[in-house]
Design an enzyme around this catalytic site. Structure first.
Site, short mmCIF file in Angstrom:
data_model
loop_
_atom_site.label_atom_id
_atom_site.label_comp_id
_atom_site.label_asym_id
_atom_site.label_seq_id
_atom_site.Cartn_x
_atom_site.Cartn_y
_atom_site.Cartn_z
N ASP A 184 53.39 45.58 45.12
CA ASP A 184 54.13 46.81 44.82
C ASP A 184 53.54 48.00 45.59
O ASP A 184 52.32 48.13 45.70
CB ASP A 184 53.99 47.07 43.31
CG ASP A 184 54.93 48.14 42.81
OD1 ASP A 184 56.15 47.98 42.95
OD2 ASP A 184 54.45 49.15 42.25
N GLU A 195 40.97 31.38 51.07
CA GLU A 195 39.96 30.57 50.40
C GLU A 195 40.61 29.45 49.59
O GLU A 195 39.95 28.51 49.17
CB GLU A 195 39.17 31.43 49.40
CG GLU A 195 38.22 32.42 50.04
CD GLU A 195 37.72 33.44 49.01
OE1 GLU A 195 37.86 33.20 47.79
OE2 GLU A 195 37.22 34.48 49.46
#
Ligand code: NOJ
Length: 571
Positions: free
Chosen positions: A209, A260
């Site tokens: 957002d 990751e």
């Protein structure tokens, strides 16, 4: 069957606005258990992924975009257990799930903001937000002239713990949404941890957002052009809080965290910037993966303007190795079955006192053609719940039922976004058209909402729902999202025509019927008469299995030069 590597490059992503999707507990607000009961309908529609608008703990002053706790679900929507159940059910069906992350601001109810109020000026707790002393002899004037996107000043004065009139805090949106200070390392670390919290649960990505607004110009002086022009201020290139170059470092850090985790995950920026060229720099290989194409969304029903924005997008995003994205509707704009009948730039919403309220049948006809155009474009596409039913904007919401803070902050001058957020219809004849068993709805549904109900449309071969189902099936089978667009010229000013892989797409915007090219019709947005395409109608035609692209002599759009983009817009 789920999409393979880097699925987000071609995915059709369906936005669930949870409070208006499906209500299981009968309180009139949609929830996660409700969404779970409808997941097979989404599998049946044929979407690749779901984006959930926020469901984190929140006082709901801006429908959940005011988050009080980023690591929990608001009881209004259910629990983390409900979320895990939804995620598992979606994954079982090969559907990915991305969640909405709201990093620009929190709710005033967030523990950090409460701490900041109690801690007083100059404290470390205040440093996490943007508190400043006011101007004037007594600090009685806001620190600068910035305006809230929802109307009025972007500053709110607080009362200090000792009872005196105190500092001001920045809120680019409602006063219940204080902006974080993204130059503060604690804020940055906190959000890396929040990303990991949701990634550990198995989410497939984030819609970010106000990604354009995290960093504000350091000196925070007056804005030369304080009023916001365009939706979410998107036309405002001089803005001191839009697209500042330091945001790139933040997104690089986030990209690392995503990497990751095993598998392909996506970061999609809600970035209201003025051009695709600028936005492309946010989706370089080590930053976000996608950005919403608001330039496309804000283009009216105009063939040349559409051709320009499509070409510009297919030059800009591939220049940085990113897919273009496409979107026609979301929870912030007038639904496209209504909007495409109006001039562009409708960011005030519409309501009973608006000068022009489009007639739905014609609007729907145009919207279906617009959707056919969009779903034939290479890249990834976003759908907003209810557009597959052809829903119009709801205009006749009484003033006292309106909930968007924009309406209150502008004393009703701007209607705001409630008209596209009305709970959607599922079952004709059921209470609240099947949204909630009790018939409760947090916004009133209009008369006759049942005609758009999913069960009615599912049974009607010519319905908008069945058109979407067909298009999504064909798009996926033909891998249109991964292919190359080649414009067909010499079709006149009122027609857009192009090849994508093995289909030919023609859209007629003009009054005169346009002769259909030869080949088998895969889908048409409306009736075809005498081998001609009538006005406001689109068609997909099978070009006989021959892919038309660079290999077969088609001339694809040439991507921009990335060095030029960097030189122009920096960062
Ligand atoms: C963009 C969201 O889409 C909108 O609904 C919200 O009001 C603002 N950002 C503030 O979070």
């Amino acid at each position: 069957m789920a999409l393979g590597d880097e699925w987000w490059r071609e995915a059709v992503i369906y936005q669930i606005y949870p409070r208006s999707f499906a209500d299981a507990n009968g309180d009139g607000v949609g929830d996660l258990p409700g969404a779970l009961t409808r997941i097979d309908d989404l599998a049946d529609l044929g979407v690749d992924a779901i984006w959930f608008s926020p469901f984190m703990r929140s006082p709901q002053r801006d429908a959940g975009y005011d988050v009080a706790d980023y690591r929990d679900i608001d009881p209004l929507f259910g629990t983390l257990v409900d979320f895990d159940a939804f995620l598992a059910a979606a994954h079982e069906r090969g559907i990915r799930v991305i969640v909405d992350l709201v990093p620009n601001h929190s709710s005033v109810a967030h523990a950090w903001f409460q701490e900041a109020l109690a801690a007083g000026p100059g404290s470390a707790a205040r440093e996490r937000y943007l508190f400043l002393d006011g101007r004037g002899s007594d600090g009685e004037l806001p620190p600068n002239n910035w305006e809230s996107e929802f109307g009025g000043s972007a500053w709110e004065r607080i009362t200090e713990p000792d009872g005196s009139a105190g500092q001001w805090y920045l809120h680019l949106f409602d006063s219940s949404q204080p902006d974080f200070n993204w130059r503060n390392p604690e804020v940055r670390a906190e959000f890396l941890d929040i990303l990991r919290f949701w990634l550990d649960r198995g989410v497939d990505g984030f819609r970010v957002d106000v990604a354009h607004g995290l960093i504000k110009k350091e000196e925070m002086g007056d804005h030369q052009k304080p009023s916001n022009s365009g939706p979410m201020g998107s036309r405002d290139d001089l803005s001191p809080y839009r697209g500042q170059p330091e945001v790139h470092d933040i997104f690089r850090e986030w990209h690392q965290v995503m990497a990751e985790y095993e598998g392909d995950r996506v970061l999609c920026a809600e970035a209201w910037l003025s051009t695709a060229d600028k936005t492309a720099l946010w989706v370089r290989r080590d930053e976000m993966h996608q950005a919403f194409n608001f330039g496309y969304l804000m283009t009216g029903w105009d063939p040349q303007a559409l051709r320009d924005v499509i070409t510009e997008s297919l030059r800009a995003y591939p220049a940085v190795g990113a897919p273009a994205t496409w979107v026609l509707s979301n929870h912030d704009v007038i639904r496209h079955a209504t909007r495409l009948m109006l001039p562009p730039d409708q960011d005030d919403g519409i309501g009973p006192r608006s000068p022009r309220i489009p007639e739905h049948e014609t609007g729907l006809h145009r919207a279906r053609a617009a959707t056919m155009l969009m779903l034939a474009l290479p890249g990834s596409a976003y759908l907003y719940q209810g557009e597959e039913l052809g829903l119009p904007e709801v205009v006749d919401i009484p003033d006292e039922a309106r909930q968007d803070p924009t309406f209150a902050r502008t004393q009703g001058r701007r209607y705001g976004r409630d008209g596209c957020r009305v709970p959607i219809p599922w079952t004709a004849g059921a209470p609240s058209a099947g949204f909630s068993e009790t018939g409760e709805t947090w916004l009133p549904q209009p008369e006759g909402w049942d005609v758009h109900a999913r069960d009615v449309e599912r049974a009607d071969p010519g319905s908008t729902l069945n058109l979407y189902r067909r298009l999504l099936r064909e798009r996926r089978a033909r891998r249109l999202g991964r292919s190359v667009l080649v414009w067909i010229d010499d079709v006149g000013e009122d027609v857009l025509a192009f090849h994508n892989h093995d289909i030919t797409v023609v859209v007629n915007f003009g009054e005169q019927p346009f002769p259909l090219p030869s080949g088998q019709v895969i889908a048409a947005s409306g009736p075809l008469a005498d081998a001609h395409l009538p006005t406001d109608t689109a068609v997909w035609i099978d070009s006989g299995g021959v892919p038309i692209g660079p290999e077969t002599g088609g001339v694809p759009i040439v991507p921009s030069d990335i060095d030029d983009l960097v030189e122009k817009y920096g960062g």
